[in-house]
Motif scaffolding. Structure first.
Motif, PDB file in Angstrom:
ATOM      1  N   LYS A 355       0.833  -1.204   0.000  1.00  0.00           N
ATOM      2  CA  LYS A 355       0.000   0.000   0.000  1.00  0.00           C
ATOM      3  C   LYS A 355       0.867   1.253   0.000  1.00  0.00           C
ATOM      4  O   LYS A 355       0.447   2.317  -0.473  1.00  0.00           O
ATOM      5  CB  LYS A 355      -0.923  -0.006   1.223  1.00  0.00           C
ATOM      6  N   HIS A 356       2.095   1.138   0.517  1.00  0.00           N
ATOM      7  CA  HIS A 356       2.997   2.289   0.595  1.00  0.00           C
ATOM      8  C   HIS A 356       4.263   2.116  -0.254  1.00  0.00           C
ATOM      9  O   HIS A 356       4.913   3.111  -0.579  1.00  0.00           O
ATOM     10  CB  HIS A 356       3.423   2.530   2.050  1.00  0.00           C
ATOM     11  N   PRO A 399       8.295   4.869  -3.259  1.00  0.00           N
ATOM     12  CA  PRO A 399       6.932   4.935  -2.709  1.00  0.00           C
ATOM     13  C   PRO A 399       5.867   4.821  -3.801  1.00  0.00           C
ATOM     14  O   PRO A 399       6.135   5.051  -4.993  1.00  0.00           O
ATOM     15  CB  PRO A 399       6.882   6.311  -2.042  1.00  0.00           C
ATOM     16  N   ILE A 400       4.687   4.454  -3.403  1.00  0.00           N
ATOM     17  CA  ILE A 400       3.543   4.415  -4.312  1.00  0.00           C
ATOM     18  C   ILE A 400       3.325   5.820  -4.897  1.00  0.00           C
ATOM     19  O   ILE A 400       3.399   6.826  -4.190  1.00  0.00           O
ATOM     20  CB  ILE A 400       2.272   3.962  -3.561  1.00  0.00           C
ATOM     21  N   ASP A 424      -2.795   0.245   7.505  1.00  0.00           N
ATOM     22  CA  ASP A 424      -2.535   1.493   6.803  1.00  0.00           C
ATOM     23  C   ASP A 424      -1.273   2.194   7.291  1.00  0.00           C
ATOM     24  O   ASP A 424      -0.595   2.867   6.510  1.00  0.00           O
ATOM     25  CB  ASP A 424      -3.731   2.450   6.964  1.00  0.00           C
ATOM     26  N   ASP A 425      -0.954   2.077   8.565  1.00  0.00           N
ATOM     27  CA  ASP A 425       0.155   2.832   9.142  1.00  0.00           C
ATOM     28  C   ASP A 425       1.484   2.071   9.118  1.00  0.00           C
ATOM     29  O   ASP A 425       2.501   2.595   9.564  1.00  0.00           O
ATOM     30  CB  ASP A 425      -0.160   3.211  10.593  1.00  0.00           C
ATOM     31  N   ILE A 449       7.430  -1.839  11.464  1.00  0.00           N
ATOM     32  CA  ILE A 449       7.948  -0.489  11.197  1.00  0.00           C
ATOM     33  C   ILE A 449       6.807   0.405  10.729  1.00  0.00           C
ATOM     34  O   ILE A 449       6.093   0.077   9.772  1.00  0.00           O
ATOM     35  CB  ILE A 449       9.053  -0.533  10.120  1.00  0.00           C
ATOM     36  N   ASP A 450       6.637   1.532  11.391  1.00  0.00           N
ATOM     37  CA  ASP A 450       5.598   2.484  11.006  1.00  0.00           C
ATOM     38  C   ASP A 450       6.002   3.246   9.750  1.00  0.00           C
ATOM     39  O   ASP A 450       7.184   3.464   9.487  1.00  0.00           O
ATOM     40  CB  ASP A 450       5.340   3.485  12.138  1.00  0.00           C
ATOM     41  N   ASN A 451       4.993   3.657   8.988  1.00  0.00           N
ATOM     42  CA  ASN A 451       5.228   4.416   7.770  1.00  0.00           C
ATOM     43  C   ASN A 451       5.411   5.899   8.100  1.00  0.00           C
ATOM     44  O   ASN A 451       4.627   6.755   7.710  1.00  0.00           O
ATOM     45  CB  ASN A 451       4.059   4.223   6.797  1.00  0.00           C
TER      46      ASN A 451
END
Length: 517
Positions: A355-356, A399-400, A424-425, A449-451
């Protein structure tokens, strides 16, 4: 008339004699370029066979970008070796061009120490991550993963059973080989304790034991044994390895630090000597529970490819000793990390969130990549981590939504974005596996790991400096996957990350950057 006859005969003899002498002189002159008597001390031109460079390096194929939808898992073994960096330093200091395949970016990055926190739980290392911008490709990002090995006091480390395997073949006669090796070993001997045992095996045309197991407090006896070594003969490396491991197993200390330390230029030429033969031999010896340290010396005929195989396949580490200062660093100041493993078969597997993340690639570690299924397979070998050691890895991320010429676009049947519910995060999930030094079953650790990323100028000094080192390595490798190769920007980033440099190694790196044209 009789006198006339004698006169003519005399002149004919002189004539024939002169002709023969002329022929011999001509033959001798033609032979000089190819047949120089060994007893003559003639200066040979720099491009002569005597100065021929026969160094060998394994080909490195740079990691490409991968799609998290098509290749969801990236798996690799840690690498604590730093031989590539000191070898590169030798080339630059000598004013020579660095061979592309001599550059292993991860070994350059891991030469330096970073200020990661000590582990505060039952595991032997802490896990640290940082997410920021990528300086060599605009709009890309970098994820840094750092491991910090537990620093165990010398008094708490187990007894050592060390077998030194010393190459005393004719190729080791140069000043930067056997003479430097002897001085290097003395540095290591000073670190030994009474409960440590040392043996010395030598190999040339054949191998033999020159010092039976001796207590570490008999330092003078051990140093005298090193001083008595002389170079000469061919190089039966395989036979020497067999004897060294046999001696290590005979004196094996259960729960101790059992290790063979090979010191050589890697120029094996008798018996088992090919890269494949050495790989098969050392993989077999690895099963004995004896660890391995490989020390490389010299130049001109240096066989980096063989020594890297030995270390990678033999539960080992690998350093290139280019001068006595490096010997003092690796064998003295970092003795614990170099000689005492606190974890073995350490593997890392990361899953990026599509997603990221549009694409990712691991910087370096090309010869440490593993299959996804190898991660949980305890029969698959991986790198060891020493007391106090740090290990750093960098992932470049596209990144996307970012357009890039490094990945295929306009795919008809493959979606470039995948909807992931409830995550999501999250940027990625990392899993680690390791075994205790005497263990056979791996232990797993997981970290999410957080985005969340910070700007490069707000990142830590460790992030800036490690990124600058990787950037310089990519430039030396003439990477096709970087758009910005500015030397001045590499230097600026390294200088902005200059901290924790009591020994001056990071400042020296900046000087090396300046020295490359």
């Amino acid at each position: 008339m009789k006198n006339y006859f004698y006169l003519m005969a005399f002149l004919l003899v002189i004539f024939m004699s002169c002709k023969q002498e002329h022929k011999e002189e001509t033959t001798t002159e033609e032979a000089v370029p190819t047949e120089v008597p060994e007893t003559l001390d003639l200066e040979m031109p720099e491009n002569s066979a005597r100065e021929e460079n026969t160094e060998s390096y394994a080909e490195v194929k740079e990691n490409a970008f991968e799609s998290p939808t098509q290749s969801p898992l990236s798996t690799f073994s840690i690498d604590v070796d730093n031989a590539s960096y000191t070898n590169i330093r030798r080339f630059i200091n000598n004013g020579q061009k660095v061979p592309k395949d001599a550059v292993r970016v991860e070994e350059m990055v891991n030469f330096f120490k970073y200020t990661y926190p000590q582990p505060n739980n039952e595991h032997p290392f802490s896990i640290n991550t940082e997410f920021s911008q990528c300086p060599w490709n605009e709009n890309h990002k970098l994820l840094k993963i750092g491991l910090q090995g537990k620093n165990i006091p010398m008094t708490n480390l187990p007894s050592s059973n060390l077998v030194f395997l010393i190459d005393v073949s004719g190729s080791m006669n140069d000043e930067n080989k056997l003479p430097l090796l002897k001085e290097s070993m003395k540095i290591l001997v000073r670190e030994l304790r009474e409960k440590d045992k040392v043996s010395i095996v030598v190999y040339a045309g054949s191998s033999g034991v020159v010092l039976e197991p001796t207590s570490g407090n008999e330092k003078e006896k051990i140093m005298d044994a090193f001083d008595d070594l002389e170079a000469g003969g061919s190089t039966a490396g395989g036979e020497g390895i067999e004897l060294a491991y046999k001696l290590a197993q005979k004196n094996f200390i259960k729960g101790g630090n059992n290790r063979v330390v090979i010191a050589t230029d890697g120029d094996f030429n008798v018996g088992a000597s090919s890269d494949k033969e050495m790989e098969d031999l050392i993989e077999e010896k690895r099963k004995s529970g004896v660890f391995l340290t490989v020390l490389g010396y010299g130049m001109g005929n240096y066989k980096d490819s063989k020594m890297e195989i030995l270390a990678n396949k033999g539960n080992g580490n690998y350093a290139y000793i280019d001068n006595i200062q490096e010997a003092n660093r690796f064998l003295g100041k970092e003795f614990k990390g170099s000689m005492f493993a606190i974890a073995k078969d350490v593997k890392i597997q990361i899953e990026f969130n599509p997603k990221h993340v549009q694409a990712y690639r691991l910087i370096g570690y090309e010869n440490r990549m593993l299959k996804a299924e190898d991660f949980k397979n305890d029969a698959i070998d991986a790198g060891e981590l020493g007391s106090g050691h740090t290990v750093t890895a960098l992932y470049e991320i596209i990144p996307i939504g970012v357009e890039s010429t490094y990945i295929p676009s306009d795919l008809k049947y493959t979606k470039t974005k995948k909807e992931i519910a409830n995550y999501d995060d999250e940027l990625a999930t990392i899993k680690f596996r390791y075994k205790k030094p005497d263990g056979e079953k791996s232990i797993e650790m997981i970290k999410t790991i957080d985005n969340k990323y910070v700007a490069l100028d707000k990142s830590s000094a460790d992030f800036k400096f490690s990124t600058a080192v990787a950037w310089f390595g990519l430039k030396l490798r003439e990477s096709k996957l970087i758009s910005n190769t500015s030397q001045s920007e590499i230097r600026k980033l390294a200088k902005s990350g200059l901290s924790n440099d009591d020994e001056g190694y990071k400042s020296e790196f900046i000087r090396l950057v300046d020295a490359v044209n």
